[in-house]
Design a protein around this motif. Structure first.
Motif, PDB file in Angstrom:
ATOM      1  N   VAL A   2       0.796  -1.207   0.009  1.00 15.46           N
ATOM      2  CA  VAL A   2       0.250   0.256  -0.069  1.00 15.46           C
ATOM      3  C   VAL A   2       0.640   1.026   0.307  1.00 15.46           C
ATOM      4  CG1 VAL A   2      -2.027   1.638   1.562  1.00 15.46           C
ATOM      5  CG2 VAL A   2      -1.910  -1.155   1.214  1.00 15.46           C
ATOM      6  N   GLN A   3       0.669   2.123  -0.593  1.00 16.39           N
ATOM      7  CA  GLN A   3       0.811   3.514  -0.756  1.00 16.39           C
ATOM      8  C   GLN A   3       0.397   4.765   0.136  1.00 16.39           C
ATOM      9  OE1 GLN A   3       0.586   1.730  -4.091  1.00 16.39           O
ATOM     10  NE2 GLN A   3       2.652   0.989  -3.243  1.00 16.39           N
ATOM     11  N   LEU A   4       1.052   4.962   0.955  1.00 19.15           N
ATOM     12  CA  LEU A   4       0.143   6.635   1.973  1.00 19.15           C
ATOM     13  C   LEU A   4       0.375   7.721   1.450  1.00 19.15           C
ATOM     14  CD1 LEU A   4      -0.284   3.822   5.343  1.00 19.15           C
ATOM     15  CD2 LEU A   4      -1.923   3.936   3.222  1.00 19.15           C
ATOM     16  N   VAL A   5      -0.177   8.319   1.924  1.00 18.58           N
ATOM     17  CA  VAL A   5       0.609   9.587   1.697  1.00 18.58           C
ATOM     18  C   VAL A   5      -0.960  11.230   2.886  1.00 18.58           C
ATOM     19  CG1 VAL A   5       0.358  12.106   0.237  1.00 18.58           C
ATOM     20  CG2 VAL A   5       0.577   9.182  -1.260  1.00 18.58           C
ATOM     21  N   GLU A   6      -0.066  11.197   3.555  1.00 18.91           N
ATOM     22  CA  GLU A   6      -0.759  12.149   5.126  1.00 18.91           C
ATOM     23  C   GLU A   6      -0.494  13.859   4.461  1.00 18.91           C
ATOM     24  OE1 GLU A   6       2.460   9.534   6.828  1.00 18.91           O
ATOM     25  OE2 GLU A   6       2.232   9.789   5.271  1.00 18.91           O
ATOM     26  N   SER A   7      -1.174  14.455   4.756  1.00 13.66           N
ATOM     27  CA  SER A   7      -1.925  15.600   4.312  1.00 13.66           C
ATOM     28  C   SER A   7      -2.506  16.494   5.307  1.00 13.66           C
ATOM     29  CB  SER A   7      -2.145  15.591   3.341  1.00 13.66           C
ATOM     30  OG  SER A   7      -3.584  14.919   2.520  1.00 13.66           O
ATOM     31  N   SER A  25      -3.002   3.441  -1.825  1.00 14.60           N
ATOM     32  CA  SER A  25      -3.050   3.451  -2.817  1.00 14.60           C
ATOM     33  C   SER A  25      -2.933   1.637  -2.647  1.00 14.60           C
ATOM     34  CB  SER A  25      -3.228   4.232  -3.699  1.00 14.60           C
ATOM     35  OG  SER A  25      -1.210   4.350  -3.580  1.00 14.60           O
ATOM     36  N   GLY A  26      -3.084   1.018  -4.044  1.00 10.06           N
ATOM     37  CA  GLY A  26      -2.771  -0.232  -4.084  1.00 10.06           C
ATOM     38  C   GLY A  26      -3.932  -0.874  -3.322  1.00 10.06           C
ATOM     39  N   ARG A  27      -3.505  -2.420  -2.145  1.00 10.34           N
ATOM     40  CA  ARG A  27      -4.466  -3.408  -1.316  1.00 10.34           C
ATOM     41  C   ARG A  27      -5.344  -2.673  -1.552  1.00 10.34           C
ATOM     42  NH1 ARG A  27      -2.398  -7.542   2.820  1.00 10.34           N
ATOM     43  NH2 ARG A  27      -4.314  -8.550   2.912  1.00 10.34           N
ATOM     44  N   THR A  28      -6.937  -3.015  -1.583  1.00 12.00           N
ATOM     45  CA  THR A  28      -7.699  -2.954  -1.648  1.00 12.00           C
ATOM     46  C   THR A  28      -8.115  -1.865   0.498  1.00 12.00           C
ATOM     47  OG1 THR A  28      -9.011  -4.255  -2.265  1.00 12.00           O
ATOM     48  CG2 THR A  28     -10.714  -3.453  -1.320  1.00 12.00           C
ATOM     49  N   PHE A  29      -8.617  -0.255   0.496  1.00 10.41           N
ATOM     50  CA  PHE A  29      -8.180  -0.024   1.888  1.00 10.41           C
ATOM     51  C   PHE A  29      -9.494  -0.285   2.993  1.00 10.41           C
ATOM     52  CE2 PHE A  29      -6.899   3.370   4.427  1.00 10.41           C
ATOM     53  CZ  PHE A  29      -8.168   4.101   4.791  1.00 10.41           C
ATOM     54  N   LEU A  93       5.804  15.488  14.013  1.00 10.77           N
ATOM     55  CA  LEU A  93       5.290  14.564  12.324  1.00 10.77           C
ATOM     56  C   LEU A  93       5.019  13.032  12.877  1.00 10.77           C
ATOM     57  CD1 LEU A  93       6.841  15.081   9.550  1.00 10.77           C
ATOM     58  CD2 LEU A  93       8.267  13.287  10.035  1.00 10.77           C
ATOM     59  N   TYR A  94       3.518  13.374  12.273  1.00  7.14           N
ATOM     60  CA  TYR A  94       2.237  12.453  11.868  1.00  7.14           C
ATOM     61  C   TYR A  94       2.678  11.652  10.734  1.00  7.14           C
ATOM     62  CZ  TYR A  94       0.453  14.474  16.241  1.00  7.14           C
ATOM     63  OH  TYR A  94      -0.070  15.230  17.822  1.00  7.14           O
ATOM     64  N   TYR A  95       2.299  10.336  11.306  1.00  8.33           N
ATOM     65  CA  TYR A  95       2.664   9.883  10.005  1.00  8.33           C
ATOM     66  C   TYR A  95       1.229   8.466  10.038  1.00  8.33           C
ATOM     67  CZ  TYR A  95       7.636  10.233  10.720  1.00  8.33           C
ATOM     68  OH  TYR A  95       9.214  10.470  10.212  1.00  8.33           O
ATOM     69  N   CYS A  96       0.570   7.564   8.937  1.00  6.36           N
ATOM     70  CA  CYS A  96      -0.304   7.371   9.098  1.00  6.36           C
ATOM     71  C   CYS A  96       0.338   5.452   8.530  1.00  6.36           C
ATOM     72  CB  CYS A  96      -1.566   6.925   8.277  1.00  6.36           C
ATOM     73  SG  CYS A  96      -1.486   7.140   6.599  1.00  6.36           S
ATOM     74  N   ALA A  97      -0.868   4.690   8.985  1.00  7.52           N
ATOM     75  CA  ALA A  97       0.436   2.856   8.926  1.00  7.52           C
ATOM     76  C   ALA A  97      -0.811   1.865   9.190  1.00  7.52           C
ATOM     77  CB  ALA A  97       1.417   2.737   9.656  1.00  7.52           C
ATOM     78  N   ALA A  98      -0.035   1.337   8.128  1.00  4.51           N
ATOM     79  CA  ALA A  98      -1.278  -0.084   7.888  1.00  4.51           C
ATOM     80  C   ALA A  98      -1.128  -1.771   8.103  1.00  4.51           C
ATOM     81  CB  ALA A  98      -1.590  -0.199   6.143  1.00  4.51           C
ATOM     82  N   LYS A  99      -1.894  -1.942   8.544  1.00  7.34           N
ATOM     83  CA  LYS A  99      -1.634  -2.644   9.319  1.00  7.34           C
ATOM     84  C   LYS A  99      -3.195  -3.920   8.596  1.00  7.34           C
ATOM     85  CE  LYS A  99      -1.750  -4.608  14.120  1.00  7.34           C
ATOM     86  NZ  LYS A  99      -0.699  -5.776  14.160  1.00  7.34           N
ATOM     87  N   TYR A 100      -2.259  -5.292   8.293  1.00  3.92           N
ATOM     88  CA  TYR A 100      -2.637  -6.669   7.378  1.00  3.92           C
ATOM     89  C   TYR A 100      -3.065  -7.710   7.987  1.00  3.92           C
ATOM     90  CZ  TYR A 100      -0.486  -3.445   4.295  1.00  3.92           C
ATOM     91  OH  TYR A 100      -0.119  -2.645   3.483  1.00  3.92           O
ATOM     92  N   SER A 101      -2.691  -7.242   9.329  1.00  2.77           N
ATOM     93  CA  SER A 101      -3.436  -8.533  10.117  1.00  2.77           C
ATOM     94  C   SER A 101      -2.664  -8.650  11.925  1.00  2.77           C
ATOM     95  CB  SER A 101      -2.275  -9.617   9.769  1.00  2.77           C
ATOM     96  OG  SER A 101      -3.093 -11.153  10.819  1.00  2.77           O
ATOM     97  N   ALA A 102      -3.657  -9.014  12.626  1.00  3.32           N
ATOM     98  CA  ALA A 102      -3.905  -8.729  14.001  1.00  3.32           C
ATOM     99  C   ALA A 102      -1.810  -9.571  14.613  1.00  3.32           C
ATOM    100  CB  ALA A 102      -4.601  -9.453  14.765  1.00  3.32           C
ATOM    101  N   LEU A 103      -1.358 -10.133  13.505  1.00  2.16           N
ATOM    102  CA  LEU A 103      -0.500 -11.375  13.897  1.00  2.16           C
ATOM    103  C   LEU A 103       0.511 -10.665  12.873  1.00  2.16           C
ATOM    104  CD1 LEU A 103      -1.794 -14.660  13.471  1.00  2.16           C
ATOM    105  CD2 LEU A 103      -1.290 -13.037  15.722  1.00  2.16           C
ATOM    106  N   ARG A 104       0.646  -9.337  12.856  1.00  2.00           N
ATOM    107  CA  ARG A 104       1.394  -9.087  12.016  1.00  2.00           C
ATOM    108  C   ARG A 104       1.677  -7.543  12.308  1.00  2.00           C
ATOM    109  NH1 ARG A 104      -0.131 -10.569   5.951  1.00  2.00           N
ATOM    110  NH2 ARG A 104       1.663  -9.360   5.628  1.00  2.00           N
TER     111      ARG A 104
END
Length: 119
Positions: A2-7, A25-29, A93-104
């Motif tokens: 996934v590509q993430l863009v903060e604003s 963008s990328g994987r289904t949000f 500096l604020y970041y967002c991040a994606a987490k695909y599984s509870a185990l990851r």
């Protein structure tokens, strides 16, 4: 992946508000959870909060509870961090991040957006 863009970052006076956006963008949000983090100068990165893939559950670190709200619009592939009653110590500096599984752990990160709160 996934590509993430903060604003939405900027300079605000103490007591003010900002809303940060994180567009994916990328994987289904709608298939993964999202987290928000921040890093102040000279400090380690700090977890701020997270939201489940459906938006049904959120969790916040104690220092922002009652002031910050995380939401998401899966149709717009965007997560939000609404910040109210901002304090100088929220400067980071604020970041967002994606987490695909509870185990990851969080695997994909944005580049960050700067929030500066003046006293």
């Amino acid at each position: 992946q996934v590509q993430l863009v903060e604003s939405g970052g900027g300079l605000v006076q103490a007591g003010g508000s900002l809303r940060l956006s994180c567009t994916a963008s990328g994987r289904t949000f709608s298939t993964y959870a999202m987290g928000w983090f921040r890093q102040a100068p000279g400090k380690e990165r700090e977890f701020v909060g997270r939201i489940t893939w459906s938006g049904g559950t959120t969790y916040y670190v104690d220092s922002v509870k009652g002031r910050f709200t995380i939401s998401r619009d899966n149709a717009k592939k965007t997560a939000y961090l609404e910040m109210n009653n901002l304090k100088p110590e929220d400067t980071a500096l604020y970041y967002c991040a994606a987490k695909y599984s509870a185990l990851r752990d969080y695997e994909d990160w944005g580049q960050g957006t700067q929030v500066t709160v003046s006293s």
